[in-house]
Write a protein that holds these residues in place. Sequence first.
Motif, PDB file in Angstrom:
ATOM      1  N   ALA A 208       0.825  -1.209   0.000  1.00 55.56           N
ATOM      2  CA  ALA A 208       0.000   0.000   0.000  1.00 55.56           C
ATOM      3  C   ALA A 208       0.858   1.258   0.000  1.00 55.56           C
ATOM      4  O   ALA A 208       0.514   2.258  -0.641  1.00 55.56           O
ATOM      5  CB  ALA A 208      -0.930  -0.006   1.209  1.00 55.56           C
ATOM      6  N   ALA A 209       1.969   1.217   0.706  1.00 59.58           N
ATOM      7  CA  ALA A 209       2.838   2.388   0.805  1.00 59.58           C
ATOM      8  C   ALA A 209       3.391   2.814  -0.545  1.00 59.58           C
ATOM      9  O   ALA A 209       3.795   3.973  -0.717  1.00 59.58           O
ATOM     10  CB  ALA A 209       3.990   2.092   1.763  1.00 59.58           C
ATOM     11  N   ASP A 210       3.410   1.896  -1.500  1.00 61.43           N
ATOM     12  CA  ASP A 210       3.967   2.193  -2.828  1.00 61.43           C
ATOM     13  C   ASP A 210       2.899   2.552  -3.859  1.00 61.43           C
ATOM     14  O   ASP A 210       3.201   2.650  -5.050  1.00 61.43           O
ATOM     15  CB  ASP A 210       4.769   0.988  -3.326  1.00 61.43           C
ATOM     16  N   VAL A 211       1.672   2.741  -3.401  1.00 61.12           N
ATOM     17  CA  VAL A 211       0.570   3.053  -4.315  1.00 61.12           C
ATOM     18  C   VAL A 211       0.231   4.540  -4.247  1.00 61.12           C
ATOM     19  O   VAL A 211       0.075   5.113  -3.162  1.00 61.12           O
ATOM     20  CB  VAL A 211      -0.680   2.221  -3.959  1.00 61.12           C
ATOM     21  N   TRP A 212       0.141   5.151  -5.418  1.00 59.81           N
ATOM     22  CA  TRP A 212      -0.385   6.508  -5.552  1.00 59.81           C
ATOM     23  C   TRP A 212      -1.765   6.383  -6.179  1.00 59.81           C
ATOM     24  O   TRP A 212      -1.910   5.812  -7.275  1.00 59.81           O
ATOM     25  CB  TRP A 212       0.512   7.360  -6.450  1.00 59.81           C
ATOM     26  N   ALA A 213      -2.790   6.905  -5.490  1.00 59.18           N
ATOM     27  CA  ALA A 213      -4.165   6.770  -5.966  1.00 59.18           C
ATOM     28  C   ALA A 213      -4.780   8.139  -6.234  1.00 59.18           C
ATOM     29  O   ALA A 213      -4.507   9.110  -5.516  1.00 59.18           O
ATOM     30  CB  ALA A 213      -5.003   6.013  -4.944  1.00 59.18           C
ATOM     31  N   PHE A 214      -5.651   8.190  -7.259  1.00 57.91           N
ATOM     32  CA  PHE A 214      -6.293   9.428  -7.680  1.00 57.91           C
ATOM     33  C   PHE A 214      -7.804   9.239  -7.676  1.00 57.91           C
ATOM     34  O   PHE A 214      -8.302   8.214  -8.163  1.00 57.91           O
ATOM     35  CB  PHE A 214      -5.856   9.810  -9.097  1.00 57.91           C
ATOM     36  N   GLY A 215      -8.541  10.237  -7.181  1.00 60.72           N
ATOM     37  CA  GLY A 215      -9.988  10.140  -7.193  1.00 60.72           C
ATOM     38  C   GLY A 215     -10.661  11.468  -6.943  1.00 60.72           C
ATOM     39  O   GLY A 215     -10.000  12.469  -6.626  1.00 60.72           O
ATOM     40  N   ASP A 216     -12.004  11.456  -7.056  1.00 60.72           N
ATOM     41  CA  ASP A 216     -12.738  12.712  -6.903  1.00 60.72           C
ATOM     42  C   ASP A 216     -14.022  12.606  -6.098  1.00 60.72           C
ATOM     43  O   ASP A 216     -14.549  13.633  -5.659  1.00 60.72           O
ATOM     44  CB  ASP A 216     -13.073  13.286  -8.279  1.00 60.72           C
ATOM     45  N   MET A 217     -14.559  11.398  -5.883  1.00 63.34           N
ATOM     46  CA  MET A 217     -15.867  11.277  -5.247  1.00 63.34           C
ATOM     47  C   MET A 217     -15.811  10.342  -4.031  1.00 63.34           C
ATOM     48  O   MET A 217     -14.857   9.593  -3.854  1.00 63.34           O
ATOM     49  CB  MET A 217     -16.888  10.758  -6.263  1.00 63.34           C
ATOM     50  N   PRO A 218     -16.876  10.378  -3.177  1.00 64.28           N
ATOM     51  CA  PRO A 218     -16.851   9.566  -1.963  1.00 64.28           C
ATOM     52  C   PRO A 218     -16.616   8.076  -2.182  1.00 64.28           C
ATOM     53  O   PRO A 218     -16.046   7.410  -1.307  1.00 64.28           O
ATOM     54  CB  PRO A 218     -18.235   9.835  -1.348  1.00 64.28           C
TER      55      PRO A 218
END
Length: 268
Positions: A208-218
């Motif tokens: 998990a520490a190596d994951v970059w995640a992108f989002g916009d909604m709940p």
Amino acid sequence: MIATDLDGTLLRSDGSVSARTAAALAAVAEAGILTVLVTARPPRWLHDLSHVVGAHGIAICGNGAFVYDVVSRAVVEVHTFAPAAVAEVVADLRERLPHITFAAETAVGCFVEESWPNPHEEDADARTMIPLIESLVASQDAGHRIGKLLALAPGDPTDAFLAAVAEVAGEAAVLAYSGAFGLAELNPPGVTKAAGLERWCAERGVAAADVWAFGDMPNDLPMLTWAGRSFAMGNAHPDVLAATTDRCRTNDEDGVATVLEELVEIGC
């Protein structure tokens, strides 16, 4: 590893992938960085995005309910409600909100009640119309098991409707909201974008520490709070802006691409 939502995040508001974003995804792939699409969309809505799905061809769909091989157009993993559990949720919601209408996403496609609207103007062959969702719930066909139950209460304010659904469903379902026309999206307990992404990463030895995640909604929040680094789009819901470690530009400003370009440039 890069995990990104689609609508309101990677895609522009017209649903397109900009040339800049496509180039940025290609650049991170060339640099040896994995990417994966993690979306509320059903599998059939990924076909036009096969050029950005990555060499592995896999997307996590339905808020984690389905793992889909976009290239071969095959559902390779499903996480569905137990029939008795979803039957109880439907009955309780029907009692609380008599004017409610339902649809369901399954491994074999979408089933909609006759009263269900068609805001995305899908072709008739993309949806199977049924009188009531209860007939699908009662089906003995394994392919009819529901991965995502969709609910609408036409005329009800979205916030009030979602609050009522959350109260009625309780722990029997995971309620997600992706911003789609007052739509309540219900997944089985434990089925979220985070759970789907965590399994996908574990299979590839990615922490998990190596994951970059992108989002916009709940509905992105479970994924964003699980990932080591999380980016809220400039157009994100206030709850997302409050929960993430970082922010980037809006989806229409190619926010994901701007971060990926910097990532490749600095070689992290």
